[in-house]
Design a protein around this motif. Structure first.
Motif, short mmCIF file in Angstrom:
data_model
loop_
_atom_site.label_atom_id
_atom_site.label_comp_id
_atom_site.label_asym_id
_atom_site.label_seq_id
_atom_site.Cartn_x
_atom_site.Cartn_y
_atom_site.Cartn_z
N THR A 17 48.53 15.89 49.07
CA THR A 17 49.78 15.36 49.10
C THR A 17 50.91 15.95 48.12
OG1 THR A 17 49.51 13.72 47.92
CG2 THR A 17 48.36 12.79 49.89
N ALA A 18 51.87 16.25 48.83
CA ALA A 18 52.99 17.08 47.94
C ALA A 18 54.02 16.02 48.85
CB ALA A 18 53.59 18.62 48.32
N ASP A 19 56.09 16.20 47.75
CA ASP A 19 56.72 15.28 47.93
C ASP A 19 57.76 16.62 48.64
OD1 ASP A 19 55.81 12.84 46.57
OD2 ASP A 19 56.05 13.67 44.96
N LEU A 20 57.99 16.11 49.88
CA LEU A 20 59.53 16.44 50.46
C LEU A 20 60.76 16.17 49.67
CD1 LEU A 20 60.22 18.93 52.13
CD2 LEU A 20 59.99 17.46 53.97
N ILE A 55 59.76 11.49 50.97
CA ILE A 55 59.02 12.00 52.35
C ILE A 55 57.54 12.07 51.29
CG2 ILE A 55 57.96 13.07 54.10
CD1 ILE A 55 61.70 13.71 54.67
N LYS A 56 56.20 11.91 52.08
CA LYS A 56 55.05 12.41 51.55
C LYS A 56 54.78 13.40 52.89
CE LYS A 56 53.24 10.18 47.66
NZ LYS A 56 52.99 11.25 46.46
N VAL A 57 53.92 14.16 52.80
CA VAL A 57 53.41 15.48 52.95
C VAL A 57 52.07 15.36 52.90
CG1 VAL A 57 53.77 17.47 54.22
CG2 VAL A 57 55.38 16.42 53.26
N GLU A 58 51.17 15.77 53.69
CA GLU A 58 49.68 15.81 53.82
C GLU A 58 49.72 17.59 54.34
OE1 GLU A 58 47.10 13.65 56.12
OE2 GLU A 58 45.20 14.71 55.75
#
Lengths: 276, 168
Positions: free
Chosen positions: A191-194, A241-244
């Protein structure tokens, strides 16, 4: 003078400790400043060779998985090719410009070492400047964005993985083309943050996030991941926003290095703007 | 003496290889990263010269750094461990053993003292290590969790390996 020597001799243990700690700390700090310490990383030949040997052994255990991935990529590329042929057939006047060189060139490389369990993860590949790899080239896999090259030796190169808190890339939501900045959250390997997507945009779970093409490292439209969660934090104008991530960093074996043939030209042009 | 020298050279190589090729690739979660190479520093003989102790601690730390792309972090934590080791030895052992220059292993120190020795050393080393790695006090709870979980597994692996070696 003599008493100074006596003092040094008597306290050499403490003094040596302080000197070695100071040296270690300076290494740590200089690395934090993005200055490259050329010897102390895994691009050097000795370490690279050990990692490469081990990676050969490791390959046998993941042959079937790698095969499946390559087959899937083949299929996807073939579909793209078909679509392009179809378009050309429909419009005979539309021909790709063969005079102009392609802006992005891809070189295949193998991952020989890749960490995922630290706060600042790095990736080592088996190609270096003899094979045309340079600093600031992008790393992508068949699944999506992987990282960027930071250190190059004759036959090996290391780069920041996307799972490195010092790395962020401009990303956009495909649906509405709004761009933000994507960086790893430091918690999970997928996961990463946008950040910097303003409130007036509609965001949905499942929206695709791709590279924006605003940096000269990656071409536009390379897959990064999909949105899994979003919320509106108090006191800001931007979403959390969490991005998979679409790339599985735990099983990464083969990557491609992206060379932007126009990067130098672009950098020169942009630096001119700053000067004025 | 020569025999001891080669014993330590082999131990150095084996511990580094286990660390960088096996343990650095353990991917249970981002919170569990055991570091067992410090066993090398712990097992150096009691009567070793100070500059040798610090020098070897630095050497194994920087070797792990080179393999893991973490310049200075392991070197710093290892040198600190080397620095506190004489004090730690006084704490868990008798003056007699230290002056004789025994190797601080499970048999010489006794089971209880050896466990104490390993636990204190691992906790201090890992504390410095994980805070140096994060390099900030934000996410302090996560860093503490990483420290405790990793220390637990490091201690487990170090004690387990020593137990197996001395049982045979």
């Amino acid at each position: 003078m003599r008493s100074l020597f006596r003092f040094l001799l008597r306290n050499y243990f403490v003094l040596m400790f302080v000197a070695l700690e100071a040296f270690s700390f300076s290494l740590l700090v200089s690395y934090n400043n993005y200055q490259r310490v050329t010897f102390i990383n895994s691009t050097n030949n000795f370490v690279g060779t050990i990692y490469e040997r081990l990676s050969h052994l490791d390959d046998y255990f993941s042959l079937s998985k790698t095969n499946a991935k390559l087959a899937a990529e083949n299929a996807a590329l073939r579909t793209q090719l078909q679509r392009r042929i179809m378009l050309q057939d429909r419009n005979p006047l539309m021909r790709p410009d063969t005079v102009d060189a392609p802006a992005y060139i891809f070189t295949a490389a193998k991952v020989i070492s890749n960490s995922v369990n630290k706060q600042f993860n790095y990736i080592t590949i088996n190609k270096g400047y003899r094979q045309g790899i340079k600093q600031d080239m992008g790393i992508v896999s068949s699944e999506g964005v992987v990282g960027v090259i930071t250190n190059v030796s004759p036959n090996y190169a290391t780069g920041l993985s996307l799972l490195n808190k010092r790395f962020s890339i401009p990303a956009k939501i495909t649906k509405n083309n709004y761009t933000g900045n994507l960086a790893w959250d430091g918690e999970h390997t997928n996961t990463a943050d946008l950040k910097e997507i303003p409130f007036h945009i509609t965001v949905n779970v499942g929206d695709t996030v791709v590279t924006s093409g605003l940096s000269s490292i990656f071409p536009e439209g390379i897959m990064i991941g999909t949105i899994t969660k979003w919320d509106q934090a108090d006191g800001t104008n931007f979403y959390n926003i969490k991005v998979e991530l679409s790339t599985n960093f735990r099983t990464l074996k083969y990557v491609e290095i992206v060379k932007n043939t126009k990067q130098d030209e672009l950098k020169k042009l942009e630096s001119n703007n700053v000067g004025e | 003496m020569i025999k001891d020298f080669w014993k330590y050279v082999i131990m150095f190589v084996v511990l580094v290889l286990i660390q960088v090729l096996v343990l650095n690739n353990i991917q249970i979660s981002g919170f569990i990263n055991p570091y067992i190479y410090i066993l090398f520093i712990l097992l150096l003989p009691f009567n070793i010269q100070g500059y040798f102790l610090l020098g070897l601690s630095f050497l194994i730390g920087i070797t792990i750094d080179i393999f893991g792309n973490t310049p200075g972090i392991h070197a710093g934590a290892s040198v600190l461990l080397g620095f506190i080791r004489p004090g730690l030895a006084n704490l868990i052992s008798s003056r007699e053993l230290i002056e004789k220059g025994t190797t601080p292993n499970m048999i010489q120190l006794g089971f209880a003292n050896f466990i104490k020795y390993v636990i204190i050393a691992v906790l201090i080393h890992h504390l410095v290590l994980f805070f140096a790695e994060t390099f900030s006090l934000s996410d302090i709870l996560e860093t503490i969790l990483r420290w405790i979980l990793s220390s637990f597994f490091s201690i487990l692996i170090i004690l387990g390996s020593q137990f197996i070696i001395f049982k045979n």
